[in-house]
Design a protein around this motif. Structure first.
Motif, short mmCIF file in Angstrom:
data_model
loop_
_atom_site.label_atom_id
_atom_site.label_comp_id
_atom_site.label_asym_id
_atom_site.label_seq_id
_atom_site.Cartn_x
_atom_site.Cartn_y
_atom_site.Cartn_z
N LEU A 11 38.55 51.66 30.92
CA LEU A 11 39.50 50.95 30.06
C LEU A 11 40.15 51.90 29.06
CD1 LEU A 11 37.52 47.66 29.38
CD2 LEU A 11 39.55 47.95 30.82
N THR A 12 39.44 52.93 28.68
CA THR A 12 39.97 53.91 27.74
C THR A 12 40.86 54.94 28.42
OG1 THR A 12 38.01 53.64 26.35
CG2 THR A 12 39.29 55.64 26.02
N GLU A 13 40.50 55.34 29.63
CA GLU A 13 41.22 56.42 30.30
C GLU A 13 42.23 55.94 31.34
OE1 GLU A 13 38.17 58.97 31.83
OE2 GLU A 13 37.37 59.39 29.83
N VAL A 14 41.84 55.02 32.18
CA VAL A 14 42.71 54.57 33.28
C VAL A 14 43.67 53.48 32.83
CG1 VAL A 14 42.75 53.55 35.59
CG2 VAL A 14 40.94 55.16 34.97
N SER A 19 49.13 54.40 27.72
CA SER A 19 49.43 55.42 28.74
C SER A 19 50.79 55.12 29.38
CB SER A 19 48.34 55.45 29.81
OG SER A 19 48.44 54.31 30.64
N PRO A 20 51.51 56.17 29.77
CA PRO A 20 52.84 55.95 30.37
C PRO A 20 52.80 55.04 31.61
CG PRO A 20 52.57 58.25 29.77
CD PRO A 20 51.22 57.58 29.56
N ALA A 21 51.78 55.20 32.45
CA ALA A 21 51.72 54.37 33.67
C ALA A 21 51.53 52.90 33.34
CB ALA A 21 50.57 54.85 34.56
N ILE A 22 50.69 52.58 32.37
CA ILE A 22 50.47 51.18 32.00
C ILE A 22 51.68 50.62 31.26
CG2 ILE A 22 49.03 49.63 30.61
CD1 ILE A 22 47.77 50.54 33.29
N ARG A 23 52.31 51.43 30.41
CA ARG A 23 53.52 50.97 29.72
C ARG A 23 54.62 50.66 30.73
NH1 ARG A 23 53.92 55.63 26.04
NH2 ARG A 23 56.14 55.40 26.42
N LEU A 24 54.73 51.49 31.77
CA LEU A 24 55.72 51.24 32.82
C LEU A 24 55.38 49.96 33.57
CD1 LEU A 24 58.17 52.05 34.51
CD2 LEU A 24 56.63 53.47 35.90
N LEU A 25 54.12 49.78 33.93
CA LEU A 25 53.71 48.55 34.62
C LEU A 25 54.03 47.33 33.78
CD1 LEU A 25 52.36 47.06 36.96
CD2 LEU A 25 50.16 47.46 35.83
N ALA A 26 53.76 47.39 32.48
CA ALA A 26 54.05 46.25 31.60
C ALA A 26 55.55 45.97 31.57
CB ALA A 26 53.54 46.53 30.19
N ARG A 27 56.35 47.01 31.51
CA ARG A 27 57.81 46.84 31.48
C ARG A 27 58.31 46.23 32.78
NH1 ARG A 27 62.49 48.87 28.86
NH2 ARG A 27 64.17 47.75 29.90
N LEU A 28 57.85 46.76 33.90
CA LEU A 28 58.26 46.23 35.20
C LEU A 28 57.77 44.80 35.39
CD1 LEU A 28 57.61 49.38 37.42
CD2 LEU A 28 59.83 48.48 36.68
N LEU A 54 40.10 45.78 38.76
CA LEU A 54 39.29 45.28 37.65
C LEU A 54 38.27 44.25 38.14
CD1 LEU A 54 42.11 45.18 35.02
CD2 LEU A 54 39.98 46.47 34.77
N GLU A 55 38.69 43.38 39.04
CA GLU A 55 37.76 42.40 39.63
C GLU A 55 36.61 43.14 40.31
OE1 GLU A 55 37.64 39.16 43.28
OE2 GLU A 55 39.59 39.73 42.45
N HIS A 56 36.91 44.20 41.02
CA HIS A 56 35.87 44.99 41.69
C HIS A 56 34.88 45.56 40.67
CE1 HIS A 56 34.02 47.54 44.71
NE2 HIS A 56 34.15 48.56 43.87
N CYS A 57 35.38 46.03 39.54
CA CYS A 57 34.50 46.54 38.48
C CYS A 57 33.56 45.43 37.99
CB CYS A 57 35.32 47.05 37.29
SG CYS A 57 36.28 48.53 37.62
N PHE A 58 34.12 44.25 37.75
CA PHE A 58 33.30 43.14 37.26
C PHE A 58 32.34 42.62 38.33
CE2 PHE A 58 36.67 42.90 34.00
CZ PHE A 58 35.86 42.99 32.87
N THR A 59 32.75 42.67 39.59
CA THR A 59 31.87 42.27 40.69
C THR A 59 30.67 43.21 40.77
OG1 THR A 59 33.69 41.28 41.92
CG2 THR A 59 31.72 41.90 43.19
#
Length: 130
Positions: A11-14, A19-28, A54-59
């Protein structure tokens, strides 16, 4: 390693909202609300890939008995991604307008939400050693 510490590290790194990748995903993700957007299905698929990861992590946590009883890993993944994308937008809007620190770091919020999904004893496993 698939424990609570690994989730918090991811959650901190990926999935860090700044992060630019997550900001782009949010924008798109916000752009494809329009029914006639040409990239609607590609962005929806990318959104679903992040939910699935994320579901896989929680599973994995549930299989180790580290998820709070009654917590659906799919719901936890969707809720976590929703907060991640919310914070990605918030960091460029609300936080930019704040003049004082409100102790509402996006990473801390993600860790708090993850803690709500963890079994009572598992939360202690995610804290750094003193």
């Amino acid at each position: 390693m698939h424990g609570p510490k690994a989730l918090l590290q991811a959650l901190t790194e990926v999935w860090h909202p700044g992060s630019p990748a997550i900001r782009l995903l949010a924008r798109l993700d916000a752009d494809v609300v329009s029914a006639d957007h040409p990239g609607k299905f590609r962005i929806a698929r990318l959104h679903r890939v992040h939910e699935h990861l994320l579901e896989h992590c929680f599973t994995a946590l549930a299989e180790q008995g580290l998820l709070r009883e009654g917590t659906d890993p799919a719901f936890a993944g969707r809720a976590m991604l929703a907060l991640i994308l919310n914070h990605a937008a918030r960091e460029r809007t609300v936080r930019a307008m704040q003049n004082v620190d409100h102790a509402d770091s996006p990473t801390e919020d993600l860790h708090r939400l993850a803690g709500l999904f963890l079994a009572p004893g598992a939360a202690a496993l995610s804290r750094p050693a003193a």
